[in-house]
Design an enzyme around this catalytic site. Structure first.
Site, PDB file in Angstrom:
ATOM      1  N   ASN A  44       0.866  -1.364  -0.006  1.00  0.00           N
ATOM      2  CA  ASN A  44      -0.155  -0.203   0.042  1.00  0.00           C
ATOM      3  C   ASN A  44       0.861   1.275  -0.051  1.00  0.00           C
ATOM      4  O   ASN A  44       0.285   2.182  -0.496  1.00  0.00           O
ATOM      5  CB  ASN A  44      -0.859   0.072   1.167  1.00  0.00           C
ATOM      6  CG  ASN A  44      -1.886  -0.929   1.225  1.00  0.00           C
ATOM      7  OD1 ASN A  44      -2.209  -1.807  -0.003  1.00  0.00           O
ATOM      8  ND2 ASN A  44      -2.495  -1.355   2.292  1.00  0.00           N
ATOM      9  N   ASP A 256      -1.620   3.404   5.886  1.00  0.00           N
ATOM     10  CA  ASP A 256      -0.405   3.314   5.066  1.00  0.00           C
ATOM     11  C   ASP A 256      -0.207   4.362   4.315  1.00  0.00           C
ATOM     12  O   ASP A 256       0.969   4.912   3.824  1.00  0.00           O
ATOM     13  CB  ASP A 256      -0.617   2.102   4.065  1.00  0.00           C
ATOM     14  CG  ASP A 256      -0.854   0.766   4.684  1.00  0.00           C
ATOM     15  OD1 ASP A 256      -0.138   0.467   5.893  1.00  0.00           O
ATOM     16  OD2 ASP A 256      -1.787   0.043   4.558  1.00  0.00           O
TER      17      ASP A 256
END
Length: 311
Positions: A44, A256
């Protein structure tokens, strides 16, 4: 390639997300608006870094047909990768948004077990990569020792590379003090790490600053969900920023996204507090979008302007 940001994901996933009018037990739940994303912490981060225009390389493990799908999704998204093959299949995670109740359900499998040969190969792939920054993010698969990230951080330090870690529990504790540039736990992960409950914002700030001053990491960024986030620097103290008020569509990958934007800014020489503000903007931008970690660059830039100057 000193500005390249290399990410490491030992337990990646294929993230499937969809909407359902209503989630009910026993009944067949029909879904719609399915999305398929390559996922897992470091994956991510690399995807968001690419969206922000940064140079990145994703080091991932991949096994079985689901591992090939992960690679296909990364390649299709234009994310450079270095794959470490595994005997067991890559996991598949599933998120369902109940439109009627406004609730999100996440189903996250444990994932495959890695052999010593496989996790050693991942360390070797990381060491062979070019890049001045490393972001290791996500849980450790079964079979990987708790000190894996500590070993990776020590290797990075010997080569003069900046090491960022986003994990929890024993793997995080083992890596503290190994020259980490930044750690980014959630508040629950932080409380488990320090072994105390901080009921007030003042107590939270003090606990975060104490960890930074003890040398656990140069920077300690703690995400608090709807309550914003905290940045602790041993030399400058604590900065707390509130969460941005944005329409929430999904929260998968928001942390993330925060980490990607913060490291992106640090890699280009921005001071920590400015980088922290970019992280806040990216985390909020991710919440505005469906699927996993899909902030748009223009949204991140607009939200960063909303935050204004940070001191």
């Amino acid at each position: 390639m000193r500005n390249r940001i290399v990410t490491l994901t030992l337990n990646p996933t294929v993230d499937i997300a969809s909407d359902a009018d209503r989630v009910r037990p026993v009944h067949k739940v029909r879904t719609k608006n399915e999305t398929f994303d390559p996922g897992g912490g470091g994956v991510n981060v690399s995807r968001v870094l690419r969206e922000l225009g940064a140079d990145t390389l994703a080091v991932v493990t991949a096994g079985g047909v689901s591992g090939r799908l992960l690679e296909e999704l990364l390649d299709g998204g234009g994310v450079p990768r270095a794959s470490v093959p595994t005997a067991e299949r890559t996991r598949i995670s599933y998120t369902v948004h109940d439109l009627g109740a406004g609730q999100e359900y996440r189903f996250v499998p444990q994932g495959p077990a890695l052999s010593e040969t496989e996790w050693q190969a991942a360390l070797a792939a990381l060491d062979a990569s070019d890049g001045g920054w490393i972001v290791a993010s996500g849980s450790l698969p079964r079979g990987v020792p708790d000190d894996f990230y500590a070993r990776a951080a020590a290797d990075a330090k010997r080569r003069g590379r900046r090491f960022v870690l986003d994990t929890s529990g024993a793997p995080l504790r083992a890596a503290l003090g190994q020259g980490l540039a930044l750690i980014k736990p959630s508040w629950g992960e932080f409380e488990a790490l320090v072994g105390e409950v901080a009921p007030t914002s003042e107590a939270q700030d003090a606990a975060a600053l104490r960890l930074a001053r003890e040398g656990a990491a140069e920077l300690v960024a703690i995400t608090l969900g709807r309550d914003g986030a905290i940045l602790a620097e041993s030399g400058r103290g604590v900065l707390r920023l509130p969460a941005l008020d944005v329409p929430a569509v999904g929260a998968v990958g928001a942390g993330d996204s925060f980490l990607a934007a913060m490291v992106c800014a640090l890699s280009r020489g921005e001071p920590p507090r400015e980088a922290f503000a970019w992280g806040m903007a990216a985390g909020a931008a991710a919440v505005m979008r469906p699927g996993t970690a899909h902030p748009r660059k223009e949204d991140v830039e607009a939200l960063r302007r909303r935050i204004g100057p940070v001191e």
